[in-house]
Design an enzyme around this catalytic site. Structure first.
Site, PDB file in Angstrom:
ATOM      1  N   CYS A   1      31.142  31.946  28.553  1.00 36.83           N
ATOM      2  CA  CYS A   1      30.775  30.884  29.503  1.00 36.83           C
ATOM      3  C   CYS A   1      29.268  30.783  29.721  1.00 36.83           C
ATOM      4  O   CYS A   1      28.759  29.730  30.086  1.00 36.83           O
ATOM      5  CB  CYS A   1      31.421  31.129  30.857  1.00 36.83           C
ATOM      6  SG  CYS A   1      33.184  31.260  30.766  1.00 36.83           S
TER       7      CYS A   1
ATOM      8  N   HIS B   1      28.098  27.916  37.563  1.00 38.12           N
ATOM      9  CA  HIS B   1      29.199  27.822  36.603  1.00 38.12           C
ATOM     10  C   HIS B   1      30.461  27.370  37.340  1.00 38.12           C
ATOM     11  O   HIS B   1      30.791  27.891  38.411  1.00 38.12           O
ATOM     12  CB  HIS B   1      29.407  29.195  35.962  1.00 38.12           C
ATOM     13  CG  HIS B   1      30.604  29.263  35.064  1.00 38.12           C
ATOM     14  ND1 HIS B   1      30.864  28.320  34.104  1.00 38.12           N
ATOM     15  CD2 HIS B   1      31.616  30.171  34.975  1.00 38.12           C
ATOM     16  CE1 HIS B   1      31.970  28.642  33.456  1.00 38.12           C
ATOM     17  NE2 HIS B   1      32.454  29.757  33.973  1.00 38.12           N
TER      18      HIS B   1
ATOM     19  N   ASN C   1      37.686  25.133  34.448  1.00 38.64           N
ATOM     20  CA  ASN C   1      36.639  25.957  33.835  1.00 38.64           C
ATOM     21  C   ASN C   1      36.543  25.605  32.349  1.00 38.64           C
ATOM     22  O   ASN C   1      37.451  25.910  31.580  1.00 38.64           O
ATOM     23  CB  ASN C   1      36.997  27.437  34.039  1.00 38.64           C
ATOM     24  CG  ASN C   1      35.965  28.377  33.455  1.00 38.64           C
ATOM     25  OD1 ASN C   1      35.074  27.963  32.727  1.00 38.64           O
ATOM     26  ND2 ASN C   1      36.103  29.651  33.761  1.00 38.64           N
TER      27      ASN C   1
HETATM   28  N1  ACO Z   1      50.618  30.130  40.630  1.00 40.92           N
HETATM   29  C1  ACO Z   1      51.292  30.792  41.592  1.00 40.92           C
HETATM   30  N2  ACO Z   1      51.118  32.111  41.838  1.00 40.92           N
HETATM   31  C2  ACO Z   1      50.251  32.758  41.080  1.00 40.92           C
HETATM   32  C3  ACO Z   1      49.526  32.134  40.047  1.00 40.92           C
HETATM   33  C4  ACO Z   1      49.738  30.766  39.829  1.00 40.92           C
HETATM   34  N3  ACO Z   1      49.092  30.067  38.888  1.00 40.92           N
HETATM   35  N4  ACO Z   1      48.729  33.055  39.468  1.00 40.92           N
HETATM   36  C5  ACO Z   1      48.945  34.219  40.103  1.00 40.92           C
HETATM   37  N5  ACO Z   1      49.854  34.040  41.077  1.00 40.92           N
HETATM   38  C6  ACO Z   1      50.383  35.038  42.017  1.00 40.92           C
HETATM   39  C7  ACO Z   1      50.269  36.450  41.484  1.00 40.92           C
HETATM   40  O1  ACO Z   1      51.379  36.751  40.679  1.00 40.92           O
HETATM   41  C8  ACO Z   1      50.259  37.240  42.761  1.00 40.92           C
HETATM   42  O2  ACO Z   1      51.572  37.348  43.243  1.00 40.92           O
HETATM   43  P1  ACO Z   1      52.092  38.727  43.897  1.00 40.92           P
HETATM   44  O3  ACO Z   1      51.198  38.936  45.101  1.00 40.92           O
HETATM   45  O4  ACO Z   1      53.517  38.429  44.210  1.00 40.92           O
HETATM   46  O5  ACO Z   1      51.878  39.757  42.846  1.00 40.92           O
HETATM   47  C9  ACO Z   1      49.509  36.346  43.753  1.00 40.92           C
HETATM   48  O6  ACO Z   1      49.548  35.018  43.183  1.00 40.92           O
HETATM   49  C10 ACO Z   1      48.057  36.756  43.955  1.00 40.92           C
HETATM   50  O7  ACO Z   1      47.457  36.956  42.669  1.00 40.92           O
HETATM   51  P2  ACO Z   1      45.977  37.398  42.532  1.00 40.92           P
HETATM   52  O8  ACO Z   1      45.629  37.489  41.083  1.00 40.92           O
HETATM   53  O9  ACO Z   1      45.712  38.582  43.378  1.00 40.92           O
HETATM   54  O10 ACO Z   1      45.246  36.115  43.176  1.00 40.92           O
HETATM   55  P3  ACO Z   1      43.752  35.924  43.547  1.00 40.92           P
HETATM   56  O11 ACO Z   1      43.631  35.519  44.940  1.00 40.92           O
HETATM   57  O12 ACO Z   1      42.883  37.051  43.061  1.00 40.92           O
HETATM   58  O13 ACO Z   1      43.365  34.644  42.681  1.00 40.92           O
HETATM   59  C11 ACO Z   1      42.312  34.017  40.636  1.00 40.92           C
HETATM   60  C12 ACO Z   1      43.513  34.681  41.289  1.00 40.92           C
HETATM   61  C13 ACO Z   1      42.280  32.554  41.046  1.00 40.92           C
HETATM   62  C14 ACO Z   1      42.470  34.110  39.119  1.00 40.92           C
HETATM   63  C15 ACO Z   1      41.021  34.719  41.116  1.00 40.92           C
HETATM   64  O14 ACO Z   1      41.140  36.115  40.965  1.00 40.92           O
HETATM   65  C16 ACO Z   1      39.826  34.253  40.353  1.00 40.92           C
HETATM   66  O15 ACO Z   1      39.446  33.115  40.454  1.00 40.92           O
HETATM   67  N6  ACO Z   1      39.177  35.127  39.589  1.00 40.92           N
HETATM   68  C17 ACO Z   1      38.073  34.749  38.752  1.00 40.92           C
HETATM   69  C18 ACO Z   1      38.623  34.141  37.535  1.00 40.92           C
HETATM   70  C19 ACO Z   1      37.578  33.398  36.763  1.00 40.92           C
HETATM   71  O16 ACO Z   1      36.854  32.603  37.303  1.00 40.92           O
HETATM   72  N7  ACO Z   1      37.543  33.662  35.475  1.00 40.92           N
HETATM   73  C20 ACO Z   1      36.705  33.066  34.594  1.00 40.92           C
HETATM   74  C21 ACO Z   1      35.276  33.496  34.825  1.00 40.92           C
HETATM   75  S1  ACO Z   1      34.457  33.825  33.393  1.00 40.92           S
HETATM   76  C22 ACO Z   1      34.701  32.522  32.529  1.00 40.92           C
HETATM   77  O17 ACO Z   1      34.429  31.455  32.975  1.00 40.92           O
HETATM   78  C23 ACO Z   1      35.389  32.700  31.200  1.00 40.92           C
END
Ligand code: ACO
Length: 340
Positions: A124, A267, A297
């Site tokens: 990215c 980003h 993204n």
């Molecule tokens: N829909 C519904 N539920 C979901 C989904 C979905 N799409 N995805 C995960 N869940 C559930 C999980 O299973 C979990 O359930 P559980 O509590 O029963 O186990 C719950 O939601 C919470 O999951 P977390 O992963 O803890 O959720 P979090 O609040 O951390 O959000 C997210 C997840 C959005 C991916 C966040 O961690 C994030 O944005 N991280 C950065 C990701 C990113 O930006 N990556 C790219 C950056 S680098 C680049 O650009 C390549």
């Protein structure tokens, strides 16, 4: 004593301009509601956790198709023809093929030959790394006219059965023409770029399959590792920490504070990350550019799409000081200051 032209060029080598910008996204839109039909997710979860409502996805187009459209727009915006370019850089991790580089395919598509061309592999952060390479090239060759393009078909590396990643990404491309000479007073001056990486935490975000360490035999099915795999929370933490700290360092290097920044352009990975970085830098949300709600993204295309759109729709105005910051796989990150 240097000849007059050399003296002029030596003086110019300190100045680097973004002379033109352009972006292009495929027409097809995938909404959160559409995703509800593919995986166990819902619009409410996606919007509240990420701020994303929809993303553009390809329908047959390839990485070079998107790169071409955005690059031609950037050239038109710069008032230049493709043949005037001296260097072509394409930031991508989803190029059409490993060899030839997408930059070479793009050159062919633009109908030009005998230019330097290479891809930039910094996930990215690739576009901001590309800006740093362009600055270095202009220091060496003040007459250089460099196309820096970020183009991604991220959906080609998305596992549509993995709800924790597939809802986050989209496809698109953006491009900038970077030169040592400006063309009128609408160009942005690229004041500085700072980039960094930490390979020690690189395994938090991977696309392993297809690489030589995870290669496939003829006829073998690809596994999960062919697609993006991510420790979401780890990435979130590092993204906020590294983007805000590199921005502070870059501002300090120029004697600026957050108050001097007219536009923060981070980003576009997640609205919560965007807002958290703004908060850490004490830049109010009205001065923070975001379009992640409509594009998701788009990896290396995220910054040039955002820059091009923000300039086009007037979010970035003449006279504005713009602070760009990026983050991605590697892990890599960076920041840049652009004076309009
Ligand atoms: N829909 C519904 N539920 C979901 C989904 C979905 N799409 N995805 C995960 N869940 C559930 C999980 O299973 C979990 O359930 P559980 O509590 O029963 O186990 C719950 O939601 C919470 O999951 P977390 O992963 O803890 O959720 P979090 O609040 O951390 O959000 C997210 C997840 C959005 C991916 C966040 O961690 C994030 O944005 N991280 C950065 C990701 C990113 O930006 N990556 C790219 C950056 S680098 C680049 O650009 C390549």
């Amino acid at each position: 004593m240097l000849p007059a032209r050399k003296q002029e060029l030596a003086k110019m080598s300190n100045n680097v301009y973004i002379r033109g910008l352009g972006h292009h996204v495929p027409e097809k839109i995938l909404t959160n509601r559409d995703l509800e039909k593919i995986v166990d997710t819902n619009d409410d979860w996606i919007t509240s956790r990420t701020g994303i409502s929809s993303r553009h996805i390809v329908d047959g187009q390839t990485c070079v198709d998107l790169a071409y459209e955005s690059s031609m727009k950037a050239l038109q915006n710069a008032g230049m023809e493709p043949d005037e370019l001296t260097h072509i850089l394409v930031a991508t991790f989803t190029g059409d093929m490993p060899v030839p580089a997408t930059a070479c395919l793009l050159m062919e598509r633009m109908g030009i030959r005998n230019k330097a061309a290479m891809d930039v592999a910094a996930a990215c952060s690739g576009f901001v790394y590309g800006l740093e390479v362009a600055r270095a090239l202009i220091a060496l060759h003040p007459d250089a006219k460099i196309l820096v393009c970020g183009s991604e078909i991220v959906t080609s590396r998305v596992n549509w059965e993995d709800r924790s990643t597939c809802v986050l990404f989209g496809d698109g491309a953006g491009a900038a023409v970077v030169t040592g000479e400006k063309n009128g007073d609408k160009n942005g001056e690229l004041l500085d770029v700072m980039v960094s990486a930490d390979g020690g935490i690189g395994m938090a975000l991977t696309v392993k399959g297809g690489g030589s360490a995870a290669s496939y035999s003829l006829g073998e099915k690809v596994g999960d590792e062919y697609f993006i795999q991510m420790q979401g929370r780890e990435i979130y933490k590092h993204a906020v920490r590294n983007m805000s700290s590199i921005c502070k360092k870059l501002l300090e290097r120029h004697g600026y504070t957050s108050e001097d920044v007219d536009v923060l352009l981070p980003h576009q990975a997640n609205q919560r990350i965007i807002e958290a970085v703004g908060k850490k830098l004490s830049i109010p949300v009205e001065r923070v550019f975001a379009n992640v709600d409509r594009f998701g993204n788009t990896s290396a295309a995220s910054i040039p799409i955002a820059l091009s759109e923000a300039r086009e729709n007037g979010f970035i105005k003449d006279g504005n000081l713009v602070l760009v910051t990026t983050f991605g796989g590697g892990l890599t990150w960076g920041a840049s200051l652009i004076q309009y």
